[in-house]
Every structure is written in structure tokens, then in C-alpha cells.
Design a protein around this motif. Structure first.
Motif, short mmCIF file in Angstrom:
data_model
loop_
_atom_site.label_atom_id
_atom_site.label_comp_id
_atom_site.label_asym_id
_atom_site.label_seq_id
_atom_site.Cartn_x
_atom_site.Cartn_y
_atom_site.Cartn_z
N ILE A 17 0.84 -1.21 0.00
CA ILE A 17 0.00 0.00 0.00
C ILE A 17 0.88 1.25 0.00
N GLU A 18 1.91 1.23 0.83
CA GLU A 18 2.85 2.35 0.92
C GLU A 18 3.54 2.58 -0.44
N GLY A 19 3.92 1.49 -1.07
CA GLY A 19 4.56 1.56 -2.38
C GLY A 19 3.67 2.18 -3.43
N ILE A 20 2.38 1.80 -3.43
CA ILE A 20 1.43 2.37 -4.39
C ILE A 20 1.32 3.88 -4.17
N ALA A 21 1.22 4.27 -2.91
CA ALA A 21 1.13 5.71 -2.59
C ALA A 21 2.34 6.47 -3.12
N SER A 22 3.53 5.86 -3.00
CA SER A 22 4.75 6.54 -3.43
C SER A 22 4.80 6.78 -4.93
N VAL A 23 4.14 5.91 -5.71
CA VAL A 23 4.13 6.07 -7.18
C VAL A 23 3.46 7.41 -7.55
N PHE A 24 2.43 7.78 -6.78
CA PHE A 24 1.67 9.01 -7.07
C PHE A 24 2.44 10.28 -6.70
N LEU A 25 3.62 10.11 -6.10
CA LEU A 25 4.49 11.25 -5.78
C LEU A 25 5.66 11.36 -6.76
N TYR A 26 5.63 10.52 -7.78
CA TYR A 26 6.73 10.53 -8.75
C TYR A 26 6.53 11.68 -9.74
N ASP A 27 7.33 12.72 -9.58
CA ASP A 27 7.18 13.92 -10.41
C ASP A 27 8.50 14.27 -11.09
N VAL A 28 8.68 13.74 -12.28
CA VAL A 28 9.92 13.94 -13.03
C VAL A 28 9.56 14.54 -14.39
N PRO A 29 9.93 15.81 -14.62
CA PRO A 29 9.52 16.50 -15.86
C PRO A 29 9.88 15.76 -17.15
N GLU A 30 11.00 15.01 -17.14
CA GLU A 30 11.42 14.30 -18.37
C GLU A 30 10.57 13.05 -18.64
N ASP A 31 9.76 12.64 -17.68
CA ASP A 31 8.97 11.41 -17.81
C ASP A 31 7.52 11.79 -18.16
N GLN A 32 7.13 11.46 -19.38
CA GLN A 32 5.81 11.85 -19.89
C GLN A 32 4.66 11.32 -19.01
N GLN A 33 4.75 10.03 -18.62
CA GLN A 33 3.69 9.45 -17.80
C GLN A 33 3.64 10.08 -16.41
N SER A 34 4.80 10.45 -15.90
CA SER A 34 4.86 11.13 -14.61
C SER A 34 4.10 12.45 -14.67
N MET A 35 4.32 13.20 -15.73
CA MET A 35 3.66 14.50 -15.89
C MET A 35 2.15 14.34 -16.10
N LEU B 149 0.37 11.85 -14.90
CA LEU B 149 -0.13 11.46 -13.58
C LEU B 149 -0.29 12.68 -12.67
N GLN B 150 0.74 13.53 -12.62
CA GLN B 150 0.68 14.72 -11.77
C GLN B 150 -0.40 15.70 -12.25
N GLY B 151 -0.58 15.77 -13.57
CA GLY B 151 -1.63 16.62 -14.13
C GLY B 151 -3.01 16.16 -13.72
N HIS B 152 -3.20 14.83 -13.71
CA HIS B 152 -4.48 14.24 -13.32
C HIS B 152 -4.77 14.52 -11.84
N ILE B 153 -3.73 14.38 -11.01
CA ILE B 153 -3.89 14.64 -9.56
C ILE B 153 -4.27 16.11 -9.35
N LYS B 154 -3.62 16.99 -10.08
CA LYS B 154 -3.89 18.44 -9.96
C LYS B 154 -5.33 18.77 -10.35
N GLU B 155 -5.80 18.12 -11.41
CA GLU B 155 -7.13 18.42 -11.94
C GLU B 155 -8.26 17.76 -11.14
N PHE B 156 -8.05 16.48 -10.76
CA PHE B 156 -9.15 15.71 -10.16
C PHE B 156 -8.97 15.39 -8.68
N GLY B 157 -7.76 15.60 -8.15
CA GLY B 157 -7.50 15.26 -6.74
C GLY B 157 -6.96 13.85 -6.60
#
Length: 218
Positions: free
Chosen positions: A148-166, A168-176
Motif C-alpha cells: 500500500i505504501e509503495g502504491i502511494a509513493s508512485v503518485f508522488l513521482y514527479d519527473v519532468p522528463e517522464d511523460q507518464q509522470s507529468m 499522472l501529476q496533471g491528473h492529480i492536480k485536476e481531479f485530486g
């Protein structure tokens, strides 16, 4: 060192053992899942948690003994599931975990967290290395706190060079975060697991803020 697993019923003579030292099995899935959940899952957990702690390389993660203890715990949660699901001996899987941890800790070519943790959206899908075993442990009332802790940590992965990371972070920003966790993992918002992922996300967010501040000071 790699393990060679051969499906017996694909051989011309199923009882023959043409390659010495290989594992012969009638159920290839259990070996595929053992590697995906224990090895790849442990490695992914180490990468995403390493990012939360502000590390850049896997070597830094594996030289932190406290983190190594936790990595072993997540691998044993997955191992416990594999033991129950496929009738593996737990002692055999514990040896397997120790072997893999030692391999991870062996000095070698520098491995970057950005490589291990790339494409977080794929890594957090329902049948993948962290969410897959986590859901299956939950269904069997097996311990899954580290998963569970590991899954949570994936949602904190914010690396500008990584398209999927961006993405994911965009989705969190928009929808929570609550909506994003269920959208990407398939874990229902009203479930116990979902609640625990969010709790861990909040706790790890605080750790990441500290790590980010410290890296700015260096």
C-alpha cells in the motif's frame, strides 16, 4: 544471475531435462508472477520510495539499511501471497528474497531511479507489480501494508522528463488524489485499501517536502 524456467509440456519429451540446472514446471505462471511481484515489485518499491527520499540512484537506496529492511518487508508480503497461491514453501521464498536483495545491493553499474521508476502509470495498473499483489493480498486477508505504501509513493513521482509522470501529476492536480488513485489502480474509492493509500500519500508527501528542501540546500 538468471533463473531459467522451462515449461515441461512444450518439450518434445516432457520428462526430459535437456538443460542442467534449469527449473522444469507445468505451471509457468507461478514463476512469472513470482518474479513480477517479488523481484520487480521490490525493485519498483525501492525506486519510487528512493525518489520520495530525494535519491537519484538505486545504489543510494540500497545503501540505506533502514530502507533495505522495508524493501525486504514488501518482498515478503508478495512472497507470502505467492506461497499461498501456488503452494511454494515459504522458506524457499525467503531464501529467494535474500538472494535478490543481495543481488540488488551488489555494487555494479550505476542504476538511476529515473530508469527504474519510468512510466509510473503502467507500473500502477491493476495487474502490475505493486497493485496486483496488493489487491490479491487484500482478497486473502494477507498483510499488504508495505505494498500500500509503495502504491502511494508512485503518485508522488514527479519527473519532468517522464511523460507518464507529468500525465499522472496533471491528473492529480485536476481531479485530486482520491479520484486519481481509483482511476489508475482500479481500487474503489470507498474501500479500506483506498483509504490507506491516501493516508500513506499524505505521510509520504510530508517526507518528500523535507527531501526536496534538503536537496535545494546542497
Amino acid at each position: 544471475e538468471h533463473e531459467l524456467v522451462i515449461e515441461k509440456n512444450k518439450l518434445t519429451d516432457p520428462e526430459s531435462k535437456p538443460i542442467k540446472g534449469a527449473v522444469y514446471t507445468e505451471n509457468l505462471d507461478k514463476y512469472i508472477e513470482r518474479k513480477l511481484f517479488i523481484v520487480n515489485g521490490g525493485h519498483a518499491w525501492a525506486g519510487y520510495m528512493g525518489h520520495v527520499y530525494g535519491y537519484k540512484t538505486m545504489q543510494e537506496v540500497f545503501s540505506n539499511e533502514n530502507l533495505v529492511i522495508l524493501i525486504k518487508e514488501v518482498m515478503l508480503e508478495a512472497a507470502n501471497l505467492i506461497a499461498v497461491k501456488y503452494n511454494f514453501e515459504m522458506a524457499e521464498l525467503e531464501d529467494y528474497v535474500d538472494f535478490v536483495i543481495n543481488r540488488f545491493k551488489t555494487p555494479g553499474i550505476t542504476d538511476y531511479i529515473s530508469r527504474v521508476s519510468r512510466n509510473p502509470i503502467r507500473k500502477v495498473s491493476a495487474d502490475e507489480r505493486l497493485v496486483g499483489p496488493c489487491i490479491q493480498c487484500e482478497e486473502r486477508n494477507l498483510k499488504n501494508d508495505r505494498l500500500i505504501e509503495g502504491i502511494a509513493s508512485v503518485f508522488l513521482y514527479d519527473v519532468p522528463e517522464d511523460q507518464q509522470s507529468m500525465e499522472l501529476q496533471g491528473h492529480i492536480k485536476e481531479f485530486g488524489i482520491e479520484e486519481s488513485v481509483s482511476f489508475y489502480t482500479g481500487i474503489a474509492v470507498d474501500s479500506d485499501m483506498h483509504k490507506k493509500i491516501i493516508e500513506n500519500y499524505i505521510k509520504l508527501s510530508a517526507q518528500k517536502i523535507i527531501s526536496d528542501e534538503m536537496s535545494k540546500e546542497v
